[in-house]
Enzyme design. Sequence first.
Site, PDB file in Angstrom:
ATOM      1  N   ASP A  66      15.931  20.583  40.739  1.00  0.00           N
ATOM      2  CA  ASP A  66      15.653  21.069  42.087  1.00  0.00           C
ATOM      3  C   ASP A  66      16.423  22.384  42.285  1.00  0.00           C
ATOM      4  OD1 ASP A  66      14.352  20.344  44.519  1.00  0.00           O
ATOM      5  OD2 ASP A  66      16.257  19.755  45.413  1.00  0.00           O
ATOM      6  N   TYR A  68      18.882  25.064  44.057  1.00  0.00           N
ATOM      7  CA  TYR A  68      20.000  24.924  44.994  1.00  0.00           C
ATOM      8  C   TYR A  68      19.491  25.110  46.418  1.00  0.00           C
ATOM      9  CZ  TYR A  68      23.033  25.516  40.887  1.00  0.00           C
ATOM     10  OH  TYR A  68      23.670  25.385  39.673  1.00  0.00           O
ATOM     11  N   PHE A  79      20.085  26.029  37.368  1.00  0.00           N
ATOM     12  CA  PHE A  79      21.546  26.036  37.255  1.00  0.00           C
ATOM     13  C   PHE A  79      22.190  27.382  37.591  1.00  0.00           C
ATOM     14  CE2 PHE A  79      20.337  22.473  34.438  1.00  0.00           C
ATOM     15  CZ  PHE A  79      21.060  21.456  35.047  1.00  0.00           C
ATOM     16  N   HIS A 188      23.909  14.397  32.409  1.00  0.00           N
ATOM     17  CA  HIS A 188      23.813  15.560  33.291  1.00  0.00           C
ATOM     18  C   HIS A 188      25.205  16.165  33.483  1.00  0.00           C
ATOM     19  CE1 HIS A 188      22.980  17.940  36.903  1.00  0.00           C
ATOM     20  NE2 HIS A 188      21.705  17.869  36.540  1.00  0.00           N
TER      21      HIS A 188
END
Length: 223
Positions: A66, A68, A79, A188
């Site tokens: 998703d 930010y 990221f 993760h």
Amino acid sequence: MDVKMEAGWKEILKAEFSKPYFLQIVTFLKTEKMAGKTIFPPGSLIFNAFNTTPFDKVKVVILGQDPYHGQGQAQGLSFSVPAGVSLPPSLQNIFKELQTDIGLPFPKTGNLTHWAQQGVLLLNASLTVRANEPMSHAKIGWAEFTDTVITRISEKKQHVVFLLWGKFAQEKQLLIDETRHYVLKAAHPSPFSADKGFFGCRHFSKTNEYLVSQGIDPIDWKI
């Protein structure tokens, strides 16, 4: 409809842009904006991953979930955050592993554009999100689009390294032909799970070892 996207990707994905699910995404985003909702990333950056990493340059795929959802963070690359923005916790952990794995100094910026320009497709499964509401656009059709992206890479390219971090990303493994590509899996990098197998995974050095073994230039991971 005319989607502003790098020509190689546009050709590969052109059939998607007229499908009902994609038109539904467009309608949903327009409705959100008309209702005064703030959407990240800005419209010009929704397809930034594709425009920064042309299809014929893709060597590595790092799959996020998703964008930010905070002001000024999302830039259409999984990221990554623009220079000057505080590093989110997952990105800090990615940099810690980078430091441990290949000895690079801890970066001063979270902008991963340098990776993307070398062939690292920084792909989020959802390409938009409502401000301050994580996963708010997860069910509007983006998953079908980005699953198609992964499938097309698998079908049309060879020797791509897929870095699947966390359960969500690992569910996409079924879309990848592992006789043609190299899949690396780990926990993760989130603070909740990084110590359960992300730290110590050595994915950055393993990626380069594989690329070199296939006669492909390695990634310069320095930021």
